[in-house]
Scaffold this motif. Structure first.
Motif, PDB file in Angstrom:
ATOM      1  N   PHE A 198       0.704  -1.235   0.103  1.00  8.57           N
ATOM      2  CA  PHE A 198      -0.019   0.126   0.103  1.00  8.57           C
ATOM      3  C   PHE A 198       0.959   1.424  -0.213  1.00  8.57           C
ATOM      4  N   ASN A 199       0.302   1.998  -0.770  1.00  7.03           N
ATOM      5  CA  ASN A 199       1.181   3.635  -0.807  1.00  7.03           C
ATOM      6  C   ASN A 199       0.378   5.039  -0.534  1.00  7.03           C
ATOM      7  N   ASP A 200      -0.691   5.015   0.056  1.00  3.13           N
ATOM      8  CA  ASP A 200      -1.226   6.289   1.202  1.00  3.13           C
ATOM      9  C   ASP A 200      -2.078   5.512   1.327  1.00  3.13           C
ATOM     10  N   TYR A 201      -2.891   6.159   2.816  1.00  3.07           N
ATOM     11  CA  TYR A 201      -4.059   6.078   3.383  1.00  3.07           C
ATOM     12  C   TYR A 201      -4.551   7.395   3.836  1.00  3.07           C
ATOM     13  N   ASP A 202      -5.685   7.444   3.937  1.00  2.00           N
ATOM     14  CA  ASP A 202      -6.774   8.407   5.017  1.00  2.00           C
ATOM     15  C   ASP A 202      -7.214   8.454   5.790  1.00  2.00           C
ATOM     16  N   ILE A 203      -7.195   8.671   7.081  1.00  2.00           N
ATOM     17  CA  ILE A 203      -7.697   8.311   8.504  1.00  2.00           C
ATOM     18  C   ILE A 203      -9.035   9.429   8.665  1.00  2.00           C
ATOM     19  N   VAL A 204     -10.604   8.535   8.986  1.00  2.00           N
ATOM     20  CA  VAL A 204     -11.456   9.554   9.619  1.00  2.00           C
ATOM     21  C   VAL A 204     -12.041   8.905  10.631  1.00  2.00           C
ATOM     22  N   ILE A 205     -12.191  10.191  11.419  1.00  2.00           N
ATOM     23  CA  ILE A 205     -12.797   9.055  12.888  1.00  2.00           C
ATOM     24  C   ILE A 205     -14.532   9.194  12.754  1.00  2.00           C
ATOM     25  N   LEU A 206     -15.259   8.589  12.776  1.00  2.00           N
ATOM     26  CA  LEU A 206     -16.437   7.953  12.110  1.00  2.00           C
ATOM     27  C   LEU A 206     -16.978   8.558  13.679  1.00  2.00           C
ATOM     28  N   GLU A 207     -17.005   8.007  15.092  1.00  5.44           N
ATOM     29  CA  GLU A 207     -17.807   7.429  16.403  1.00  5.44           C
ATOM     30  C   GLU A 207     -16.746   8.388  17.668  1.00  5.44           C
ATOM     31  N   THR A 208     -17.080   8.722  18.290  1.00  6.27           N
ATOM     32  CA  THR A 208     -15.703   8.675  19.700  1.00  6.27           C
ATOM     33  C   THR A 208     -16.891   8.343  20.986  1.00  6.27           C
ATOM     34  N   CYS A 209     -17.357   7.177  21.854  1.00  7.54           N
ATOM     35  CA  CYS A 209     -17.913   7.249  22.157  1.00  7.54           C
ATOM     36  C   CYS A 209     -17.379   7.004  23.614  1.00  7.54           C
ATOM     37  N   PRO A 210     -17.480   8.175  25.089  1.00  7.66           N
ATOM     38  CA  PRO A 210     -16.462   8.779  26.128  1.00  7.66           C
ATOM     39  C   PRO A 210     -17.034   7.816  27.076  1.00  7.66           C
ATOM     40  N   GLU A 211     -18.262   6.958  26.591  1.00 12.19           N
ATOM     41  CA  GLU A 211     -19.083   5.804  28.283  1.00 12.19           C
ATOM     42  C   GLU A 211     -17.762   4.638  27.954  1.00 12.19           C
ATOM     43  N   THR A 212     -18.011   4.199  27.016  1.00  9.64           N
ATOM     44  CA  THR A 212     -17.058   3.016  26.511  1.00  9.64           C
ATOM     45  C   THR A 212     -15.711   3.139  26.298  1.00  9.64           C
ATOM     46  N   ASN A 213     -15.525   4.635  26.179  1.00  5.01           N
ATOM     47  CA  ASN A 213     -13.638   4.629  25.866  1.00  5.01           C
ATOM     48  C   ASN A 213     -13.822   4.170  23.834  1.00  5.01           C
ATOM     49  N   GLN A 214     -14.891   4.269  23.506  1.00  2.33           N
ATOM     50  CA  GLN A 214     -14.355   3.676  21.889  1.00  2.33           C
ATOM     51  C   GLN A 214     -14.064   4.457  20.841  1.00  2.33           C
ATOM     52  N   VAL A 215     -13.055   4.782  20.272  1.00  2.00           N
ATOM     53  CA  VAL A 215     -12.944   5.563  18.703  1.00  2.00           C
ATOM     54  C   VAL A 215     -13.262   4.306  17.652  1.00  2.00           C
ATOM     55  N   VAL A 216     -14.924   4.752  16.957  1.00  2.00           N
ATOM     56  CA  VAL A 216     -14.353   3.755  15.692  1.00  2.00           C
ATOM     57  C   VAL A 216     -13.800   4.899  14.735  1.00  2.00           C
ATOM     58  N   MET A 217     -12.876   4.290  13.698  1.00  2.49           N
ATOM     59  CA  MET A 217     -12.581   5.388  12.892  1.00  2.49           C
ATOM     60  C   MET A 217     -12.491   4.138  11.416  1.00  2.49           C
ATOM     61  N   ASN A 218     -12.739   4.796  10.149  1.00  2.00           N
ATOM     62  CA  ASN A 218     -12.493   4.538   8.853  1.00  2.00           C
ATOM     63  C   ASN A 218     -10.521   5.141   8.271  1.00  2.00           C
ATOM     64  N   ILE A 219     -10.394   3.424   7.861  1.00  2.00           N
ATOM     65  CA  ILE A 219      -9.427   3.857   6.994  1.00  2.00           C
ATOM     66  C   ILE A 219      -9.072   3.475   5.823  1.00  2.00           C
ATOM     67  N   GLY A 220      -8.582   4.463   5.413  1.00  2.54           N
ATOM     68  CA  GLY A 220      -9.284   4.491   3.595  1.00  2.54           C
ATOM     69  C   GLY A 220      -8.298   4.248   3.186  1.00  2.54           C
ATOM     70  N   LEU A 221      -7.460   2.902   1.763  1.00  5.40           N
ATOM     71  CA  LEU A 221      -6.446   2.789   1.271  1.00  5.40           C
ATOM     72  C   LEU A 221      -6.239   2.687  -0.047  1.00  5.40           C
ATOM     73  N   LEU A 222      -5.383   3.397  -0.652  1.00  3.61           N
ATOM     74  CA  LEU A 222      -4.956   3.339  -2.008  1.00  3.61           C
ATOM     75  C   LEU A 222      -3.663   2.342  -1.706  1.00  3.61           C
ATOM     76  N   LEU A 223      -3.495   0.746  -2.487  1.00  6.45           N
ATOM     77  CA  LEU A 223      -2.683  -0.016  -2.753  1.00  6.45           C
ATOM     78  C   LEU A 223      -3.082  -0.747  -3.679  1.00  6.45           C
ATOM     79  N   LEU A 224      -1.521  -1.577  -4.037  1.00  2.16           N
ATOM     80  CA  LEU A 224      -1.625  -2.684  -5.103  1.00  2.16           C
ATOM     81  C   LEU A 224      -1.846  -4.132  -4.884  1.00  2.16           C
TER      82      LEU A 224
END
Length: 568
Positions: free
Chosen positions: A440-466
């Motif tokens: 893979f040669n590039d990626y981009d990360i976007v946070i979709l949600e953060t839940c302070p009660e459960t301490n979970q961070v949900v994120m989407n990692i976009g990938l450009l790859l060979l």
């Protein structure tokens, strides 16, 4: 008996006035959950104040840019950016707190210089935020987009963007007991400031206050290579032990951590992949595919090694640009462990995942036998180096790790997740197309949600790859694909888990810019489908100078909780 005329029919009906109209609209909002935006477009004149009537003309001439109200409604914020050097246009930013009382003059109560003594070469986009339930401090996030002319060629390029972050304690409405007893005049809770700077690379990560500041005391910083959760909290005097905001090792999840937690990490930008790091050939793989993959891996490896040698020969320090590729490795292959802090065990705890990097530093006002010099810190374990001072710019002292201190302590924690490690692990274990993957040669990360009660961070990692086509084409060469990976990261255990791995989508005539634009639009659409309106009390309060950069001015500064406007 039916009415015999129009006048008779109207005599029994109710006449609706403006007050009744508002009540009907509010009742409708209770049922539908939607409130007409036009309902409160204007406020009564007694609730509107002209800025010029409450601010002396001299401050307006100094170039104060007024941003808005703090959450408590007691302060109005403004900033100035003065040019320090006429030749190179170095900017100095100062933030001001003004006490607000309706129809009285604003009273200046606090001012600080932001971003320490950093020489900033361009006018910054600023976002000033307050946490949902923490009014003791605010955070200022600044970034530059471009610098014109010769100066741009001297200091940066279009592929990098400087990020400046300052966390500043807010003034109390009235001096607290600790402030009155402090020899410095202010207690630590109301007298500290942190600053850090880092660079991000293309595609530049966006700042999402609603998600990155959703947990009190914590800010999530996307450095393009890592996600750094930084917690800043003041512990009151009398406590011998500091309560952790992040990463509680006592969690039972460590005993049940998945096998991937102890697997060796992937290659990083600091250590190019070795020749043994290409994926082993699976049974039944055509010989032509095997030769193509080995040839591609060799080319990419030599390209990286060559670029690194040339940079060293020229005496240049490698910049933070992303590595061209990171080769994937199956679980049977043993990776050489890179000398990178992101893969070191925090405090060498035997049950912790190998990719965890956690640090905790304690700062105090004044100096004593329990403090140590900053040169004694383990710099290799600190993801983002902070400059920590009081509001006058004097450095705070770092407590020795083993020191027992009963006074006020400013505790700064950092928990780091390495994106490239996560990508390789997810592809290795959870991707149905892992047998096709080359690099893979590039990626981009976007946070979709953060839940302070459960301490979970949900994120989407976009990938450009060979990856190799499946089934293989006649040429048997890798082509470019786009995909995305959804993961959840636990801020208490530091363990991540895979939520979803999308299929590969060929990238044909698209540019990388169009790919990332479509990817981020898809992320926004995903967030909007599940968006829950912010609580009227617990929300991230944010102010920006975006209108200034667009060449216009705000019309009003609105305190939406107390229904007060300052008309500009």
């Amino acid at each position: 008996m039916a009415p015999s005329s129009k006048s008779d029919r109207g005599s029994g009906s109710r006449k609706w006035g403006p007050r009744d109209h508002i009540i009907r609209q509010l009742n409708r909002a209770k049922i539908t959950g939607q409130l007409a935006s036009r309902l409160f477009r204007k406020l009564p004149p007694r609730l509107c104040v002209s800025l010029r009537s409450i601010v002396d003309e001299e401050f307006l001439k100094k170039g104060h840019v007024f941003l808005g109200f703090t959450k408590c409604g007691r302060f109005v914020l403004s900033y100035t950016n003065d040019v320090l050097d006429d030749d190179f246009s170095f900017y100095s930013y100062r933030l001001y707190w003004w006490e607000f009382q309706v129809h009285n003059k604003l009273r200046l109560v606090q001012q600080v210089r932001l971003f320490k003594e950093e020489e900033i070469y361009s006018d910054l986009y600023l976002t000033i935020c307050e946490w949902p339930g923490d009014s003791s401090k605010l955070i200022v996030f600044g970034f530059n987009t471009s610098v014109s002319g010769m100066l741009m060629n001297m200091i940066t390029d279009d592929n990098h963007r400087d990020i400046y972050v300052s966390t500043v304690s807010s003034p109390p409405v009235t001096p607290c007991t600790d402030c009155r007893e402090s020899p410095q005049g202010s207690c630590l809770l109301h007298n500290f400031m942190l600053y850090t700077k880092y660079q991000v690379v293309y595609p530049f990560p966006t700042f999402q206050p609603a998600f990155q500041l959703k947990k009190d005391h914590v800010v999530l910083l996307n450095t393009s290579f890592t996600l750094v959760a930084c917690a800043v909290s003041v512990h009151p005097g009398g406590d011998t032990e500091c309560r952790r905001v992040l990463y509680s090792r006592q969690s039972e999840h460590f005993a049940r951590a998945s096998s991937r937690s102890t697997s060796a990490p992937s290659s990083s930008s600091n250590s190019p992949p070795s020749s043994e790091c290409c994926s082993p050939t699976r049974p039944g793989t055509p010989p032509s595919v095997t030769r193509a993959r080995e040839f591609m891996a060799g080319l990419l490896r030599r390209a990286r090694e060559g670029s690194g040698v040339e940079a060293e020969d020229r005496g240049e320090r490698p910049g933070p640009s992303r590595p061209s590729v990171v080769l994937h490795c199956d679980s049977e292959t043993s990776w050489p462990r890179p000398n990178n802090a992101a893969y070191m065990k925090a405090n060498n705890h035997p049950d912790e995942p190998s990719y965890i990097n956690y640090t905790q530093l304690r700062y105090v006002l004044g100096q004593g036998p329990h403090t140590m010099r900053e040169s004694e810190l383990e710099d290799d374990k600190i993801s983002l180096p902070f400059v920590v001072t009081d509001l006058k710019g004097q450095r705070l002292k770092v407590l020795n790790n083993k020191a027992v201190f009963k006074g006020q302590q400013l505790v700064v924690e950092q928990l780091t997740l390495d994106f490239e490690y996560v990508i390789n692990e997810v592809i290795r274990h959870d991707a149905s197309w892992s047998h096709q993957f080359c690099a893979f040669n590039d990626y981009d990360i976007v946070i979709l949600e953060t839940c302070p009660e459960t301490n979970q961070v949900v994120m989407n990692i976009g990938l450009l790859l060979l990856a190799m086509p499946d089934p293989p084409d006649g040429f048997c060469r890798p082509i470019t694909y786009h995909t995305s990976i959804k993961i959840a990261w636990d801020l208490q255990t530091a363990v991540f888990r895979t939520l979803k791995v999308d299929d590969l989508t060929p990238v044909k005539s698209q540019t990388s810019g169009s790919v990332w634009s479509a990817y981020r639009k898809n992320c926004v659409d995903t967030v909007m489908k599940c968006l829950v309106p912010e609580n009227s009390v617990r929300f991230v309060n944010r102010m920006t100078n975006e209108s200034l950069h667009k060449g216009c001015s705000l019309k009003v500064l609105a305190d939406s909780v107390r229904y007060t406007w300052i008309v500009l």
